[in-house]
Design a protein around this motif. Structure first.
Motif, short mmCIF file in Angstrom:
data_model
loop_
_atom_site.label_atom_id
_atom_site.label_comp_id
_atom_site.label_asym_id
_atom_site.label_seq_id
_atom_site.Cartn_x
_atom_site.Cartn_y
_atom_site.Cartn_z
N SER A 41 -4.02 -12.77 -24.29
CA SER A 41 -2.58 -13.01 -24.37
C SER A 41 -2.13 -13.84 -23.17
N ALA A 42 -0.95 -14.40 -23.30
CA ALA A 42 -0.36 -15.19 -22.22
C ALA A 42 1.15 -15.15 -22.40
N GLU A 43 1.85 -15.36 -21.32
CA GLU A 43 3.31 -15.51 -21.40
C GLU A 43 3.74 -16.58 -20.42
N CYS A 44 4.89 -17.17 -20.72
CA CYS A 44 5.41 -18.17 -19.80
C CYS A 44 6.93 -18.19 -19.90
N ASP A 45 7.53 -18.72 -18.86
CA ASP A 45 8.96 -18.95 -18.84
C ASP A 45 9.28 -19.89 -20.01
N ALA A 46 10.31 -19.56 -20.77
CA ALA A 46 10.64 -20.36 -21.96
C ALA A 46 10.97 -21.81 -21.61
N ARG A 47 11.39 -22.08 -20.37
CA ARG A 47 11.68 -23.45 -19.96
C ARG A 47 10.43 -24.26 -19.66
N ASN A 48 9.30 -23.57 -19.54
CA ASN A 48 8.04 -24.23 -19.19
C ASN A 48 7.36 -24.73 -20.47
N THR A 49 7.94 -25.80 -21.02
CA THR A 49 7.47 -26.32 -22.30
C THR A 49 6.05 -26.86 -22.23
N ALA A 50 5.63 -27.39 -21.09
CA ALA A 50 4.27 -27.91 -20.97
C ALA A 50 3.25 -26.79 -21.13
N SER A 51 3.50 -25.64 -20.52
CA SER A 51 2.57 -24.51 -20.67
C SER A 51 2.58 -23.97 -22.09
N ALA A 52 3.75 -23.87 -22.69
CA ALA A 52 3.83 -23.39 -24.07
C ALA A 52 3.06 -24.32 -25.00
N ARG A 53 3.20 -25.62 -24.82
CA ARG A 53 2.48 -26.58 -25.66
C ARG A 53 0.96 -26.46 -25.45
N LEU A 54 0.54 -26.26 -24.21
CA LEU A 54 -0.89 -26.10 -23.94
C LEU A 54 -1.43 -24.88 -24.68
N LEU A 55 -0.72 -23.77 -24.59
CA LEU A 55 -1.18 -22.55 -25.26
C LEU A 55 -1.29 -22.76 -26.77
N GLU A 56 -0.30 -23.40 -27.35
CA GLU A 56 -0.35 -23.66 -28.79
C GLU A 56 -1.49 -24.64 -29.13
N ARG A 57 -1.73 -25.61 -28.27
CA ARG A 57 -2.78 -26.62 -28.50
C ARG A 57 -4.17 -25.97 -28.57
N VAL A 58 -4.40 -24.93 -27.78
CA VAL A 58 -5.72 -24.29 -27.77
C VAL A 58 -5.81 -23.14 -28.78
N GLY A 59 -4.75 -22.91 -29.56
CA GLY A 59 -4.83 -21.95 -30.65
C GLY A 59 -3.99 -20.70 -30.53
N PHE A 60 -3.31 -20.50 -29.41
CA PHE A 60 -2.45 -19.33 -29.28
C PHE A 60 -1.30 -19.38 -30.28
N GLN A 61 -0.92 -18.22 -30.76
CA GLN A 61 0.24 -18.08 -31.64
C GLN A 61 1.40 -17.53 -30.82
N ARG A 62 2.57 -18.09 -31.02
CA ARG A 62 3.75 -17.54 -30.36
C ARG A 62 4.10 -16.23 -31.07
N GLU A 63 4.15 -15.16 -30.30
CA GLU A 63 4.36 -13.84 -30.87
C GLU A 63 5.73 -13.26 -30.55
N GLY A 64 6.44 -13.88 -29.64
CA GLY A 64 7.75 -13.34 -29.34
C GLY A 64 8.49 -14.07 -28.25
N LEU A 65 9.76 -13.72 -28.18
CA LEU A 65 10.65 -14.22 -27.14
C LEU A 65 11.39 -13.01 -26.58
N ARG A 66 11.26 -12.79 -25.28
CA ARG A 66 12.04 -11.74 -24.62
C ARG A 66 13.18 -12.43 -23.90
N ARG A 67 14.37 -12.29 -24.47
CA ARG A 67 15.54 -12.98 -23.94
C ARG A 67 16.02 -12.32 -22.65
N SER A 68 16.31 -13.17 -21.66
CA SER A 68 16.85 -12.73 -20.38
C SER A 68 16.11 -11.49 -19.87
#
Length: 175
Positions: free
Chosen positions: A125-152
């Motif tokens: 698993s991995a998590e990142c700040d929602a503003r960190n779009t580069a990290s989110a894209r990297l995770l998706e590129r290597v196969g991770f699925q977005r499983e949730g958003l914890r708001r604030s």
């Protein structure tokens, strides 16, 4: 312990890595979404690198892999192995001058290959700040699925931030 990719070696930290470690972790752009504040003083870098050098990648808890390009430390990958030794949390940091060249993607894929093929972990698993779009894209590129958003959810560097949650199963990675 080494993990080799086409261009990189993921290896144990050594005392000699402290200067490069302090340099990239002192970059405000690198530290922006990370748990530390820039700059990282040289003495703190030496202590951290020496601590990383004694870690056990097979034991529960955090282990930090040095990302090495032709003998140059360009970043690190953190892996928090669960007590059950079958799942882990992943984090990554790369020096600014090496970003955008595929090195982080290559390093993460190399570690995932090692974890899922050789060590047969069930889940990473991995998590990142929602503003960190580069990290989110990297995770998706290597196969991770977005499983949730914890708001604030996280009080981070003086503000509430949203967290994106990602997961990757061995069965999905190997298919």
């Amino acid at each position: 312990m080494f993990v080799r990719t086409e261009r990189l070696t993921l290896r144990r930290f050594t005392h000699g890595d402290a200067e490069a470690f302090a340099a990239y972790r002192s970059d405000p752009d690198v530290a922006r979404y990370q748990s530390w504040d820039a700059p990282v003083p040289p003495d703190d870098a030496i202590r951290k690198v020496d601590e990383f050098a004694t870690g056990d990648p097979e034991a529960p808890g955090w282990f930090q892999y040095a990302v090495d390009l032709d003998g140059v430390l360009i970043g690190d990958l953190g892996l928090n192995l669960d007590e059950n030794l079958k799942q882990a949390e992943l984090g990554f940091t790369l020096a600014s001058e090496y970003q955008g060249q595929g090195y982080a993607t290559e390093a993460v894929r190399g570690l995932l290959d090692h974890l899922f093929v050789e060590r047969e972990l069930h889940r990473v698993s991995a998590e990142c700040d929602a503003r960190n779009t580069a990290s989110a894209r990297l995770l998706e590129r290597v196969g991770f699925q977005r499983e949730g958003l914890r708001r604030s959810h996280t009080w981070f560097k003086g503000e509430w931030t949203d967290d994106l949650l990602f997961g990757l199963l061995r069965s999905d990675y190997l298919s």
